[in-house]
Structure formats: structure tokens, C-alpha cells
Design a protein around this motif. Structure first.
Motif, PDB file in Angstrom:
ATOM      1  N   SER A   1       0.847  -1.166  -0.050  1.00 37.60           N
ATOM      2  CA  SER A   1       0.037   0.156   0.095  1.00 37.60           C
ATOM      3  C   SER A   1       0.964   1.231  -0.097  1.00 37.60           C
ATOM      4  CB  SER A   1      -0.799  -0.076   1.249  1.00 37.60           C
ATOM      5  OG  SER A   1      -1.761  -0.985   1.272  1.00 37.60           O
ATOM      6  N   ALA A   2       2.063   1.158   0.771  1.00 37.99           N
ATOM      7  CA  ALA A   2       2.598   2.457   0.856  1.00 37.99           C
ATOM      8  C   ALA A   2       3.616   2.613  -0.695  1.00 37.99           C
ATOM      9  CB  ALA A   2       4.012   2.223   1.892  1.00 37.99           C
ATOM     10  N   LYS A   3       3.705   1.629  -1.355  1.00 38.74           N
ATOM     11  CA  LYS A   3       4.180   1.674  -2.661  1.00 38.74           C
ATOM     12  C   LYS A   3       3.185   2.151  -3.789  1.00 38.74           C
ATOM     13  CE  LYS A   3       7.408  -2.274  -2.357  1.00 38.74           C
ATOM     14  NZ  LYS A   3       7.470  -2.357  -0.949  1.00 38.74           N
ATOM     15  N   ILE A   4       2.086   2.172  -3.486  1.00 37.34           N
ATOM     16  CA  ILE A   4       1.006   2.450  -4.184  1.00 37.34           C
ATOM     17  C   ILE A   4       0.865   4.042  -3.918  1.00 37.34           C
ATOM     18  CG2 ILE A   4      -1.492   2.837  -4.596  1.00 37.34           C
ATOM     19  CD1 ILE A   4      -1.554  -0.270  -4.004  1.00 37.34           C
ATOM     20  N   LEU A   5       1.062   4.492  -2.663  1.00 37.97           N
ATOM     21  CA  LEU A   5       1.359   5.957  -2.105  1.00 37.97           C
ATOM     22  C   LEU A   5       2.284   6.736  -2.720  1.00 37.97           C
ATOM     23  CD1 LEU A   5      -0.829   7.810  -0.777  1.00 37.97           C
ATOM     24  CD2 LEU A   5       0.838   7.142   1.320  1.00 37.97           C
ATOM     25  N   THR A   6       3.359   5.957  -2.841  1.00 36.94           N
ATOM     26  CA  THR A   6       4.769   6.332  -3.605  1.00 36.94           C
ATOM     27  C   THR A   6       4.623   6.919  -5.150  1.00 36.94           C
ATOM     28  OG1 THR A   6       5.985   5.343  -1.903  1.00 36.94           O
ATOM     29  CG2 THR A   6       7.128   6.114  -3.928  1.00 36.94           C
ATOM     30  N   HIS A   7       3.784   5.828  -5.679  1.00 39.25           N
ATOM     31  CA  HIS A   7       3.471   5.842  -7.286  1.00 39.25           C
ATOM     32  C   HIS A   7       2.590   7.150  -7.199  1.00 39.25           C
ATOM     33  CE1 HIS A   7       2.203   4.861 -11.199  1.00 39.25           C
ATOM     34  NE2 HIS A   7       1.152   5.012 -10.930  1.00 39.25           N
ATOM     35  N   LEU A   8       1.615   7.250  -6.489  1.00 42.40           N
ATOM     36  CA  LEU A   8       0.687   8.468  -6.636  1.00 42.40           C
ATOM     37  C   LEU A   8       1.362   9.688  -6.475  1.00 42.40           C
ATOM     38  CD1 LEU A   8      -2.347   7.008  -4.753  1.00 42.40           C
ATOM     39  CD2 LEU A   8      -2.222   7.182  -7.158  1.00 42.40           C
ATOM     40  N   VAL A   9       2.306   9.674  -5.398  1.00 44.78           N
ATOM     41  CA  VAL A   9       2.965  11.126  -5.167  1.00 44.78           C
ATOM     42  C   VAL A   9       3.863  11.332  -6.456  1.00 44.78           C
ATOM     43  CG1 VAL A   9       4.728  12.150  -3.834  1.00 44.78           C
ATOM     44  CG2 VAL A   9       2.860  10.778  -2.940  1.00 44.78           C
ATOM     45  N   ALA A  10       4.579  10.309  -6.931  1.00 47.26           N
ATOM     46  CA  ALA A  10       5.507  10.375  -8.055  1.00 47.26           C
ATOM     47  C   ALA A  10       4.869  10.888  -9.324  1.00 47.26           C
ATOM     48  CB  ALA A  10       6.288   9.179  -8.316  1.00 47.26           C
ATOM     49  N   GLU A  11       3.419  10.587  -9.485  1.00 48.28           N
ATOM     50  CA  GLU A  11       2.650  11.202 -10.628  1.00 48.28           C
ATOM     51  C   GLU A  11       2.517  12.775 -10.759  1.00 48.28           C
ATOM     52  OE1 GLU A  11       1.106   9.674 -13.488  1.00 48.28           O
ATOM     53  OE2 GLU A  11       1.982   7.538 -12.664  1.00 48.28           O
ATOM     54  N   ASN A  12       2.754  13.411  -9.672  1.00 48.25           N
ATOM     55  CA  ASN A  12       2.607  14.892  -9.726  1.00 48.25           C
ATOM     56  C   ASN A  12       1.458  15.327 -10.307  1.00 48.25           C
ATOM     57  OD1 ASN A  12       3.761  17.132  -8.728  1.00 48.25           O
ATOM     58  ND2 ASN A  12       4.922  17.371 -10.744  1.00 48.25           N
ATOM     59  N   ARG A  13       0.372  14.736 -10.027  1.00 46.31           N
ATOM     60  CA  ARG A  13      -0.904  14.835 -10.429  1.00 46.31           C
ATOM     61  C   ARG A  13      -1.804  15.090  -9.382  1.00 46.31           C
ATOM     62  NH1 ARG A  13      -2.321  10.263 -14.397  1.00 46.31           N
ATOM     63  NH2 ARG A  13      -4.457  11.100 -14.321  1.00 46.31           N
ATOM     64  N   PRO A  14      -2.940  15.715  -9.287  1.00 48.71           N
ATOM     65  CA  PRO A  14      -3.520  16.002  -8.091  1.00 48.71           C
ATOM     66  C   PRO A  14      -4.444  14.707  -7.845  1.00 48.71           C
ATOM     67  CG  PRO A  14      -4.390  17.878  -9.773  1.00 48.71           C
ATOM     68  CD  PRO A  14      -3.330  16.882 -10.367  1.00 48.71           C
ATOM     69  N   ILE A  15      -4.533  14.291  -6.638  1.00 43.99           N
ATOM     70  CA  ILE A  15      -5.009  12.711  -6.286  1.00 43.99           C
ATOM     71  C   ILE A  15      -6.368  13.063  -6.212  1.00 43.99           C
ATOM     72  CG2 ILE A  15      -4.826  11.195  -4.439  1.00 43.99           C
ATOM     73  CD1 ILE A  15      -2.144  11.990  -3.718  1.00 43.99           C
ATOM     74  N   THR A  16      -7.103  12.343  -7.066  1.00 44.96           N
ATOM     75  CA  THR A  16      -8.504  12.237  -7.104  1.00 44.96           C
ATOM     76  C   THR A  16      -8.847  10.583  -7.051  1.00 44.96           C
ATOM     77  OG1 THR A  16      -8.276  12.254  -9.439  1.00 44.96           O
ATOM     78  CG2 THR A  16      -8.646  14.238  -8.285  1.00 44.96           C
ATOM     79  N   HIS A  17     -10.389  10.557  -7.125  1.00 44.36           N
ATOM     80  CA  HIS A  17     -10.935   9.174  -7.264  1.00 44.36           C
ATOM     81  C   HIS A  17     -10.457   8.732  -8.819  1.00 44.36           C
ATOM     82  CE1 HIS A  17     -12.708   8.380  -3.385  1.00 44.36           C
ATOM     83  NE2 HIS A  17     -13.307   9.421  -3.679  1.00 44.36           N
ATOM     84  N   ASP A  18     -10.570   9.631  -9.691  1.00 45.75           N
ATOM     85  CA  ASP A  18     -10.313   9.171 -11.296  1.00 45.75           C
ATOM     86  C   ASP A  18      -8.666   8.575 -11.157  1.00 45.75           C
ATOM     87  OD1 ASP A  18     -12.960   9.834 -11.879  1.00 45.75           O
ATOM     88  OD2 ASP A  18     -12.428  11.819 -12.406  1.00 45.75           O
ATOM     89  N   LEU A  19      -7.876   9.301 -10.558  1.00 45.93           N
ATOM     90  CA  LEU A  19      -6.437   8.719 -10.599  1.00 45.93           C
ATOM     91  C   LEU A  19      -6.429   7.284 -10.087  1.00 45.93           C
ATOM     92  CD1 LEU A  19      -3.563   9.392 -11.050  1.00 45.93           C
ATOM     93  CD2 LEU A  19      -3.339  10.627  -9.089  1.00 45.93           C
ATOM     94  N   LEU A  20      -7.009   7.262  -8.955  1.00 48.25           N
ATOM     95  CA  LEU A  20      -6.974   6.067  -8.083  1.00 48.25           C
ATOM     96  C   LEU A  20      -7.775   4.871  -9.092  1.00 48.25           C
ATOM     97  CD1 LEU A  20      -6.001   7.629  -5.754  1.00 48.25           C
ATOM     98  CD2 LEU A  20      -7.382   6.077  -4.255  1.00 48.25           C
ATOM     99  N   ASP A  21      -8.882   5.456  -9.767  1.00 42.17           N
ATOM    100  CA  ASP A  21      -9.472   4.332 -10.724  1.00 42.17           C
ATOM    101  C   ASP A  21      -8.447   3.782 -11.864  1.00 42.17           C
ATOM    102  OD1 ASP A  21     -11.490   4.413  -9.015  1.00 42.17           O
ATOM    103  OD2 ASP A  21     -12.490   5.877 -10.049  1.00 42.17           O
ATOM    104  N   GLU A  22      -7.391   4.518 -12.140  1.00 46.38           N
ATOM    105  CA  GLU A  22      -6.550   4.331 -13.389  1.00 46.38           C
ATOM    106  C   GLU A  22      -5.570   2.913 -12.805  1.00 46.38           C
ATOM    107  OE1 GLU A  22      -4.363   7.464 -14.258  1.00 46.38           O
ATOM    108  OE2 GLU A  22      -6.042   8.522 -15.039  1.00 46.38           O
ATOM    109  N   LEU A  23      -5.748   2.650 -11.515  1.00 54.92           N
ATOM    110  CA  LEU A  23      -4.513   1.655 -11.071  1.00 54.92           C
ATOM    111  C   LEU A  23      -5.434   0.381 -11.005  1.00 54.92           C
ATOM    112  CD1 LEU A  23      -2.736   3.465  -8.259  1.00 54.92           C
ATOM    113  CD2 LEU A  23      -1.984   3.107 -10.796  1.00 54.92           C
ATOM    114  N   PRO A  24      -5.034  -0.668 -10.936  1.00 53.53           N
ATOM    115  CA  PRO A  24      -5.499  -2.075 -10.665  1.00 53.53           C
ATOM    116  C   PRO A  24      -6.363  -2.209  -9.583  1.00 53.53           C
ATOM    117  CG  PRO A  24      -3.350  -2.638 -11.589  1.00 53.53           C
ATOM    118  CD  PRO A  24      -3.479  -1.029 -11.123  1.00 53.53           C
TER     119      PRO A  24
END
Length: 790
Positions: free
Chosen positions: A425-448
């Protein structure tokens, strides 16, 4: 006159040795140029070293005798070859760095040569003969210094008057960690490791690598600079702990556990210590049999000693419990780990006990929770959270500040540190931060859509980073996109609008009208799967959806004996309404009568056990009693909160439906006790405004339905038969309207239960009347002779 010929001979010898060594290296590595080989030799054997020709001759001779020395990983080699291999490895050449022959650690300073190969300083120290400390009397310890009373161990050495001195900064008399230019000393608590600005992330921290381009912090070095290779055991890319040798593959840090031998105690082949002796012993047997054992001063058990405190010897478990639970000292009244006792038996801290043990963090001055380098776990966690949430721009995004504050409030910082280091789960959070995009439900929906992603989403919702939404329905969209990845495009173009404009539209409308929670995500996924199954079957038959006939549908339904495929009527009705297929008929699944009913005797027996058996978990007792007595659904029970419990006139009421229900005294006391239970200590805590009676392990969510069902089944309570039996008993006594209001049932559902219960009761009375009619004539016939005799 003899100096010049001697110097000339030394120069000629050095040139010949350099030529021989370079020739051997180029032969082993043909892609290596002569100039690069000479530079590597000069770096491995500096010219300033006395007698460099001897080292080069030794290197050339060894490589001539062992042509594969650069790639074999064998540590039985000269020290100059070790340095050369590490230099070539850093330059990117395909060489294998030798490791310690005992512990497998890859190091450049394998100074001690043994029969099995070179070993590191740590293994060399372990191989020395252990003795008895002449000061503290401990046996089986390493003697590090000699004193008039005899050899002393490492622990006594660090407190020895000849070694300790006053720290220049804090003034305490401690073992010096570093010497200042003016001759003064700093203790380990006051010494600060030199700080450098990392060229990768820009953070100022201790350097793990000082390269030509600048310094790298430990986090960036582990993530980017440290080379990764394929582990031969787990098959994952990782940092290799032990290089391949003989028939053994490369092993990463997760797979390598030390040299494996047959344990002389348990007989199992496991990683062992004392492998050079005739009696190797595995780590489990060593901890159980070999470590010094004595009576712990806190728990009074005979355990291996972790440390010696003023209260006496302490085991590892008690050591952890004390340092992680600071309390008020009886003398100074400050919160500290209480490692001593006064004359009255009250707990006191180290300084008050006259012992030079201080667990105060040098950064925040908090006492207790030691982690390392003089800092507490909370300060280490703060640094790791900052590194975790820092984006490519070098700053923590303002929208993630609530999540960082939630980490700062955790009850167990050690668990949070381990979660950041190891959790997917922490690796997923690292990936989201590295995307440098606003964290939204749509951004999370792009992941498996995995379980770890669901946890991260709920943590972000719980801390206010993301808005609340109905996850049971909304995550169907992400599930569908990942499920359609390997499906034909024409099938995806049909199923997407079917889910969006038919299934989800109706489901969202029903959710807005429902007064109580319901879970329909699994039902909608099943309808999607049936639709895809039908489309795949149509392709196999070589036809199309528009050409599909009633006989084809009947044949497809007959292929499977279950009624699962009858759910295809929703998809076929939708396609027919849009002119994509003919109007086809799929029989509806007939409404089934309750098949599994718990009879009253079994139900009352289980209910009595739930109300009186204190050995059962309180959550199982409360949930089981609500199912057995009121027939509530587990989906409804798991969403109960403390706000639904009211007390009035000495009675307890539970609002499970539209109106409060009076609970029996024992059940009311059980529910009140359950509501008074403290919430579980989670890393991200539940919101204080919602107090679930059955809290789950995911932030902001109640206990999972599957987990609650499993707990009840484990203790002999099957939810469906118990609920059916309770509803049948209630429906036989209450009208449908009252039953629906009390339990929150739909009126049609309540009517069906009342009809079923009373029809079943009527059939029972009819069968009893028939039995009585058959018994009465026989009784009359049996009484006639007696009347005649009278």
C-alpha cells in the motif's frame, strides 16, 4: 652510485608487474581497454603504497592460476583483487564481487583468510574464543579489553572509567563516539552525522554515497543508485545480499538468511551459526538453548537476557514493553521508561536510579520509544512520512498534509515505520505522489483494483484528502475497465453502456431511496460476467447478437444446470429495447422458499450461549444474539453504530429499523458493553464522529461482511439458518406492517414471511388434526370392552 640502479630495478619490476597484471585482466575482460585497466590498477594499488610491485605480482600470479577469478565470486583471493573487483563493478563491468564466506555480506575489507575463504571483521570476532567477564561475571561473551581483574566484555568496556569521558556538549560521562579537533569528545547522543544535500531529491540528510556528481541520501541510494539484479530464488529484481557461487544462485535480502547447514540440535537444514565447528546450530535453537538465561526481573520467567537494568536482568519482551510505555517517575514525576525501583517498590527512571541510561530523544526531547541514532520512533516516522509524501518538486503537496498529520498521531510509530518500508500500500502511495498530479478518485481508478488500493483510498477519504463516495457501486467502473482489458472490443462496447446506463443508473436510484445500507456490487458484477459469457458463446456459435434466436438462448441456458445464467435477462432486455437483438424470453428465477431453518430448540440454545458464555468474543456474542433473536441481516448488523443505542427508563433500545426495539436485559447489557469497547488501534484511526459497534481494520469502514460471517461460523453460528428461523418465529406472531417497521424490511418481504410462516402453521395444525382423528376411534374401541365389563 647504487641508489640509481636500485631505483631503476624497482621501476622495471613495477612496470613488468603492471604489464603482467594488466594482461591478465584484459584477458579475463576483453571489453576492457588497456588505459582503463591501468587506471583501475592504480586505484586498487596506489603508487604511494610501499612495494606496489609485490601486490601487482601477487594479483597477476593469482589470476594466472585462476582465470575466472573476476567472475567466480570466490573470496579466497588476495586483498588487491577484492579492491579491483569492486572498482570494476562500480564502473559497470560484468564481475562478481566476493562475499564473506560465513555471513555472505559483500564487503571490500574481508581481511581474515580462512580455509573456506575470506571473512569479515564481524565473523572474525564471533569466531574468537568467548570467555567470562571479570567485572560483571557474564559468561559466553566476547572479551574486548584486559583489566587487572581480568578480561572485560563490551558492555563493561563502554562504562569503563579508563574509556568514558565527559561529553563536550551535554556534559555527561559516556563512551566517546567521535573526537573533536581540539581533543574533546562527543557522545553518541550528541554527535551529529555530517549532512549533505542529496543531488536526487534535494533533501538535506546523511549521505549513503558520495559520488562525483554529489551526495545521495540513503533513500535515494536504495531506490535508484544501488544496483538491482534478479534473485535466483524468488525471481524478483532486488538488491543482492549473496552472489552466486558453485551451484547456488544470487539471493536477495529477503531470501538470504545465512549459510544453511544441518542443525546439530533439531536436525533441520536451516541457516546456522557456528558453521565452522562440528556442531552448527540454527537461530531458533541458539535463541532457545545457547543464549544466557536467567529470571527476568519484570515477568519472573527464565528467559534470555536482553539487558541489565537497575531492576535486574530484563528479557527482550519486557525491554520492549518498558521503553515503549513511558510513565511518571516516582521521584522526578516526569514521563520516562521506568527501569528501576525505589525502596518502596515504585518505578523510577534511569537517572533517578543512579544509572547512566537515558532514553530521551535528542531531537524532540521525548522520553521513550527509542529507534536509533539517539532519536525516537516518532521523529524517524516524521522523516519517513516526509520522504514518502514528497513529490518530484521536493515538497509535500498541501492536499496531503492531512494524511501526514494522521501519521503523526499514530499510537504505534514502529508499526507505521514498518508499513512505510514494506507494505505494498505504501508503494501505491509512492506511485501516486510521483505522478505529480492532483490525487482524485479518477487517478486511483486508473490503477488495478486491489485490496491495497482500496485501503489507500479509504485512508485518503478518512483524512479528508478525497471526498466520500459509495465504493460498493463506484469502484465497479474501474473493475470493469481492468476486466475488459483482454476482451474483444465489440464486447466491451456493448457491456460498458449496459453497466453505465442500465445497471448503475438503477442501482444509484435505489441507493438514494434505501433507508438502510445494502451491498449490491457483487450482484451487478455477476450480471456483467453473465453478459460477457453470453457474448463469448455467441462468437463460438458463429452468429451475432442481432441473429440470436429463442432456440439459441434456450440451448445456452440448458448447457448449465444451475440458474445462474437466468440473470442474462437483464442484458437481453436492454439490448432488445435498443434494437440490438430480438425480443427474447429468459425465465425469471422462481422465488425460493426458505430452505435452511434453524428449529426453535437449536435457536434458543445458541441464543442462551451467546448471552451467557463469557469465553466467546463479545462481538460474536452480540452479532449472534441479534441474528438469532431478531433475524437481522449481517449487512445491517455490521453497520450498526453506538448512536443507534438509546437508554430510557432503565431499558436499552436499539434502532435497527424505523423504530427503536426494546432489548432484553441481558442483550441490552451485552450491547452496552460492546459500545463501551475502545476502538482498535489502527495506523489511520477511525473518525471520532462514527463509533461502529463492529469496527473494521480499514479506516472509516465497519467490519468486513466476510470476516463477520467467518467469525460466527467459527463458533458454530450459521447466519442464514439462524436468520430464517428467527424471521419465521417473528412472522408467526406479528403482522407484516409491524414486522417491516421494527426490522427495517421491505413490506413485500415482510408479507412473504408472514404468508410462509402462517401457511406452515396451518399445515401443521391440519396434520395434527388428522392425527387426532386417527387416534380417537382406536381409543373409543379400546374403551368399549371396559364399559361392557362394568
Amino acid at each position: 652510485m647504487t641508489a640509481r640502479p636500485a631505483a631503476a630495478r624497482q621501476a622495471a619490476r613495477l612496470e613488468a608487474a603492471m604489464h603482467a597484471a594488466v594482461t591478465q585482466v584484459i584477458t579475463a575482460l576483453p571489453m576492457l581497454g588497456a588505459e582503463e585497466a591501468i587506471a583501475a590498477m592504480e586505484a586498487a594499488v596506489p603508487i604511494t603504497v610501499k612495494g606496489p610491485a609485490r601486490f601487482l605480482e601477487e594479483l597477476a600470479a593469482h589470476m594466472a592460476a585462476h582465470p575466472g577469478a573476476l567472475t567466480s565470486g570466490d573470496s579466497r583471493c588476495p586483498p588487491v583483487l577484492l579492491r579491483l573487483i569492486h572498482l570494476l563493478h562500480e564502473a559497470g563491468h560484468p564481475v562478481v564481487r566476493p562475499a564473506c564466506a560465513r555471513c555472505g555480506t559483500i564487503r571490500t575489507d574481508l581481511r581474515q583468510l580462512r580455509e573456506e575463504g575470506r571473512i569479515c571483521g564481524t565473523c572474525d570476532a564471533r569466531s574468537r574464543k568467548n570467555g567470562t567477564c571479570g567485572r560483571c561475571g557474564a559468561t559466553g561473551v566476547q572479551i574486548v579489553a584486559k583489566r587487572p581483574e581480568g578480561g572485560i566484555c563490551h558492555r563493561c568496556y563502554r562504562r569503563d572509567p579508563q574509556v568514558v569521558e565527559e561529553c563536550r556538549e551535554c556534559g555527561r560521562v559516556r563512551h566517546p563516539a567521535v573526537r573533536l579537533p581540539d581533543g574533546g569528545a562527543l557522545c553518541v547522543g550528541c554527535w551529529k552525522q555530517p549532512q549533505h544535500t542529496c543531488v536526487s531529491c534535494g533533501r538535506t540528510a546523511a549521505a549513503a554515497l558520495l559520488a562525483e556528481e554529489g551526495a545521495y541520501c540513503h533513500l535515494c541510494y536504495d531506490q535508484h543508485r544501488r544496483p538491482l539484479r534478479l534473485c535466483g530464488r524468488c525471481g524478483k529484481m532486488g538488491k543482492i545480499r549473496r552472489n552466486a557461487h558453485d551451484d547456488q544462485p544470487d539471493l536477495c535480502g529477503n531470501c538470504y538468511r545465512g549459510p544453511e547447514r544441518t542443525c546439530s540440535r533439531c536436525g533441520r537444514v536451516r541457516p546456522c551459526v557456528r558453521i565452522t565447528s562440528d556442531e552448527p546450530i540454527c537461530h531458533t535453537c541458539y535463541a532457545r538453548d545457547e543464549r544466557p538465561r536467567t529470571t527476568c526481573a519484570r515477568c519472573q520467567r527464565d528467559m534470555p537476557v536482553q539487558t541489565y537494568w537497575p531492576i535486574g536482568p530484563v528479557c527482550q519482551g519486557c525491554y520492549t514493553a518498558i521503553v515503549r510505555s513511558p510513565a511518571a517517575c516516582a521521584h522526578c514525576h516526569q514521563p520516562h521508561p521506568l527501569i528501576g525501583r525505589d525502596a518502596n517498590g515504585a518505578g523510577i527512571c534511569g537517572p533517578c536510579a543512579g544509572h547512566d541510561i537515558d532514553f530521551t530523544c535528542r531531537q524532540c526531547r521525548r522520553s521513550g520509544y527509542p529507534y536509533g541514532h539517539g532519536r525516537c520512533a516518532y521523529c524517524v516516522l516524521a522523516d519517513k512520512v516526509t520522504a514518502l509524501l514528497t513529490g518530484p518538486d521536493g515538497a509535500v503537496a498541501p492536499e496531503l498534509q492531512p494524511l501526514a498529520e494522521a501519521f503523526a498521531r499514530v499510537h504505534l510509530p514502529f508499526t507505521a515505520i514498518r508499513w512505510i518500508r514494506q507494505s505494498p500500500s505504501a508503494k501505491i502511495l509512492t506511485h501516486l505522489v510521483a505522478e505529480n498530479r492532483p490525487i482524485t478518485h479518477d487517478l486511483l481508478d486508473e490503477l488495478p483494483p486491489t485490496r491495497n488500493l482500496h485501503y489507500i483510498r479509504q485512508a485518503l477519504v478518512q483524512t479528508g484528502v478525497l471526498p466520500q463516495r459509495d465504493e460498493d457501486l463506484e469502484r465497479l467502473l474501474a473493475w470493469l475497465e481492468h476486466h475488459l482489458a483482454d476482451k474483444p472490443i465489440e464486447h466491451a462496447n456493448l457491456v460498458r453502456p449496459f453497466l453505465h446506463w442500465s445497471l448503475l443508473r438503477r442501482a444509484r436510484s435505489r441507493v438514494q431511496r434505501r433507508a438502510f445500507p445494502a451491498s449490491i456490487g457483487r450482484q451487478l458484477r455477476r450480471r456483467i460476467m453473465i453478459a460477457l459469457d453470453l457474448l463469448a458463446w455467441i462468437d463460438q456459435q458463429g452468429t451475432t447478437l442481432a441473429e440470436l434466436g429463442q432456440d439459441d438462448v434456450d440451448r445456452w441456458l440448458d448447457e448449465e444446470q444451475t440458474q445462474r445464467r437466468n440473470s442474462a435477462r437483464y442484458f437481453l432486455t436492454w439490448t432488445a429495447d435498443r434494437g440490438l437483438s430480438r425480443r427474447l424470453t429468459v425465465p425469471a428465477i422462481p422465488r425460493q422458499e426458505p430452505a435452511d431453518l434453524l428449529d426453535d430448540d437449536q435457536r434458543w440454545r445458541l441464543l442462551q450461549r451467546c448471552l451467557t458464555d463469557d469465553t466467546l468474543p463479545i462481538g460474536v456474542r452480540a452479532a449472534g444474539a441479534l441474528v438469532l433473536l431478531f433475524g437481522l441481516q449481517l449487512q445491517r448488523i455490521r453497520h450498526l453504530s453506538a448512536d443507534q443505542i438509546t437508554e430510557k427508563g432503565g431499558h436499552t433500545y436499539l434502532t435497527a429499523g424505523r423504530h427503536p426495539v426494546l432489548l432484553p436485559p441481558r442483550l441490552g447489557a451485552l450491547i452496552r458493553e460492546l459500545a463501551a469497547q475502545p476502538p482498535p488501534r489502527l495506523m489511520i484511526a477511525h473518525r471520532p464522529d462514527i463509533r461502529w459497534l463492529f469496527p473494521g481494520r480499514i479506516p472509516g469502514r465497519p467490519l468486513d461482511l466476510t470476516s463477520l460471517t467467518t467469525q460466527l461460523n467459527r463458533h458454530g453460528i450459521s447466519a442464514r439458518p439462524a436468520r430464517n428461523g428467527a424471521l419465521a418465529a417473528l412472522a408467526s406472531d406479528l403482522p407484516a406492517e409491524i414486522l417491516a417497521d421494527l426490522l427495517g424490511l421491505h413490506l413485500n418481504t415482510a408479507v412473504r414471511w408472514v404468508t410462509y410462516a402462517r401457511r406452515d402453521w396451518t399445515d401443521y395444525l391440519a396434520s395434527r388434526a388428522t392425527e387426532q382423528e386417527q387416534v380417537m376411534p382406536s381409543q373409543a374401541h379400546a374403551q368399549t370392552p371396559r364399559s361392557a365389563d362394568q
